[in-house]
Design a protein around this motif. Structure first.
Motif, mmCIF file in Angstrom:
data_model
loop_
_atom_site.group_PDB
_atom_site.id
_atom_site.type_symbol
_atom_site.label_atom_id
_atom_site.label_comp_id
_atom_site.label_asym_id
_atom_site.label_seq_id
_atom_site.Cartn_x
_atom_site.Cartn_y
_atom_site.Cartn_z
ATOM 1 N N GLY A 195 5.992 16.515 -2.809
ATOM 2 C CA GLY A 195 7.275 17.073 -2.429
ATOM 3 C C GLY A 195 7.670 16.809 -0.984
ATOM 4 N N LEU A 196 6.974 15.881 -0.327
ATOM 5 C CA LEU A 196 7.293 15.579 1.070
ATOM 6 C C LEU A 196 8.361 14.499 1.216
ATOM 7 C CD1 LEU A 196 3.671 15.668 2.450
ATOM 8 C CD2 LEU A 196 5.505 17.268 3.006
ATOM 9 N N LEU A 197 8.403 13.585 0.261
ATOM 10 C CA LEU A 197 9.379 12.495 0.303
ATOM 11 C C LEU A 197 10.079 12.388 -1.041
ATOM 12 C CD1 LEU A 197 7.309 9.656 2.066
ATOM 13 C CD2 LEU A 197 8.910 11.264 3.119
ATOM 14 N N GLU A 198 11.248 11.760 -1.017
ATOM 15 C CA GLU A 198 11.978 11.421 -2.235
ATOM 16 C C GLU A 198 12.143 9.906 -2.249
ATOM 17 O OE1 GLU A 198 15.589 13.673 -1.960
ATOM 18 O OE2 GLU A 198 14.539 15.574 -2.291
ATOM 19 N N TYR A 199 12.165 9.337 -3.459
ATOM 20 C CA TYR A 199 12.253 7.881 -3.557
ATOM 21 C C TYR A 199 13.242 7.481 -4.632
ATOM 22 C CZ TYR A 199 10.799 3.022 -4.083
ATOM 23 O OH TYR A 199 10.775 1.649 -4.138
ATOM 24 N N ASP A 200 14.178 6.630 -4.262
ATOM 25 C CA ASP A 200 15.138 6.044 -5.195
ATOM 26 C C ASP A 200 14.670 4.615 -5.440
ATOM 27 O OD1 ASP A 200 17.260 4.697 -6.403
ATOM 28 O OD2 ASP A 200 18.790 5.675 -5.175
ATOM 29 N N SER A 207 0.832 -1.208 0.000
ATOM 30 C CA SER A 207 0.000 0.000 0.000
ATOM 31 C C SER A 207 0.866 1.258 0.000
ATOM 32 C CB SER A 207 -0.984 0.003 1.172
ATOM 33 O OG SER A 207 -0.355 0.356 2.379
ATOM 34 N N LEU A 208 1.998 1.224 0.701
ATOM 35 C CA LEU A 208 2.900 2.383 0.659
ATOM 36 C C LEU A 208 3.445 2.566 -0.753
ATOM 37 C CD1 LEU A 208 4.975 2.039 3.969
ATOM 38 C CD2 LEU A 208 2.991 3.502 3.537
ATOM 39 N N TYR A 209 3.927 1.493 -1.344
ATOM 40 C CA TYR A 209 4.561 1.561 -2.662
ATOM 41 C C TYR A 209 3.593 2.021 -3.747
ATOM 42 C CZ TYR A 209 7.162 0.238 -6.822
ATOM 43 O OH TYR A 209 7.805 0.262 -8.035
ATOM 44 N N HIS A 210 2.388 1.456 -3.755
ATOM 45 C CA HIS A 210 1.452 1.728 -4.853
ATOM 46 C C HIS A 210 0.554 2.939 -4.631
ATOM 47 C CE1 HIS A 210 2.415 -1.669 -7.368
ATOM 48 N NE2 HIS A 210 2.421 -2.447 -6.296
ATOM 49 N N ASP A 211 0.306 3.310 -3.396
ATOM 50 C CA ASP A 211 -0.658 4.381 -3.135
ATOM 51 C C ASP A 211 -0.025 5.575 -2.418
ATOM 52 O OD1 ASP A 211 -2.950 5.908 -2.716
ATOM 53 O OD2 ASP A 211 -3.750 4.624 -1.153
ATOM 54 N N HIS A 212 0.456 5.367 -1.232
ATOM 55 C CA HIS A 212 0.859 6.479 -0.374
ATOM 56 C C HIS A 212 2.177 7.135 -0.785
ATOM 57 C CE1 HIS A 212 -2.556 5.260 1.897
ATOM 58 N NE2 HIS A 212 -2.035 4.067 2.130
ATOM 59 N N LEU A 213 3.185 6.353 -1.098
ATOM 60 C CA LEU A 213 4.482 6.907 -1.494
ATOM 61 C C LEU A 213 4.374 7.802 -2.733
ATOM 62 C CD1 LEU A 213 7.537 7.138 -1.089
ATOM 63 C CD2 LEU A 213 7.775 4.995 -2.379
ATOM 64 N N PRO A 214 3.722 7.370 -3.804
ATOM 65 C CA PRO A 214 3.628 8.266 -4.971
ATOM 66 C C PRO A 214 2.951 9.603 -4.653
ATOM 67 C CG PRO A 214 2.981 6.045 -5.581
ATOM 68 C CD PRO A 214 3.137 6.058 -4.086
ATOM 69 N N ARG A 215 1.940 9.583 -3.816
ATOM 70 C CA ARG A 215 1.257 10.833 -3.447
ATOM 71 C C ARG A 215 2.188 11.756 -2.672
ATOM 72 N NH1 ARG A 215 -4.900 9.954 -2.590
ATOM 73 N NH2 ARG A 215 -5.230 7.923 -3.557
ATOM 74 N N LEU A 216 2.950 11.178 -1.743
ATOM 75 C CA LEU A 216 3.835 11.985 -0.910
ATOM 76 C C LEU A 216 5.051 12.490 -1.698
ATOM 77 C CD1 LEU A 216 3.523 9.897 2.364
ATOM 78 C CD2 LEU A 216 2.488 12.123 1.872
#
Length: 120
Positions: free
Chosen positions: A103-108, A90-99
């Protein structure tokens, strides 16, 4: 549908405090709606808190584990792998992309590493 009651939480007082805080700002209604939408889901709020608590890059599996611990109040050693995997998905597919979009998080993605965005 009935709304759950939280005796220690005065929802009316909270709403009025937020509205009062917003009155002193010049934000578009759309920006306010987008922000409240980001905060609407408890898992997203927990994810943001985890990242603020650590203040550094974490692997997404480690962040998911910490979110699961906070959601359940269960020590990490007692969490089921299935529950942590569900949180991760759920983090990977929903919450992380929104955040990330906000501009709240960065993802590598290559390293599966999430970090708080540098906020100026």
């Amino acid at each position: 549908m009935t709304t759950p009651s939280y005796p220690e939480f005065d929802r009316t007082e909270f709403v009025l405090a937020v509205l009062e805080w917003l009155e002193g700002r010049e934000n578009s209604p759309e920006a306010v709606d987008d922000t409240l939408d980001l905060l609407a889901h408890s898992r997203r709020r927990s994810f943001i808190r985890v990242m603020r608590t650590y203040g550094e890059a974490l692997t997404l599996p480690d962040a998911a584990e910490e979110v699961a611990v906070r959601e359940t109040g269960t020590p990490v050693a007692e969490l089921s792998a299935e529950h942590v995997a569900n949180v991760y998905i759920s983090l990977y597919h929903d919450h992380l992309p929104r955040l990330v979009d906000a501009g709240l998080l960065e993802y590598d993605q290559e390293r599966d590493l999430v970090s708080p965005a540098a906020i100026s």
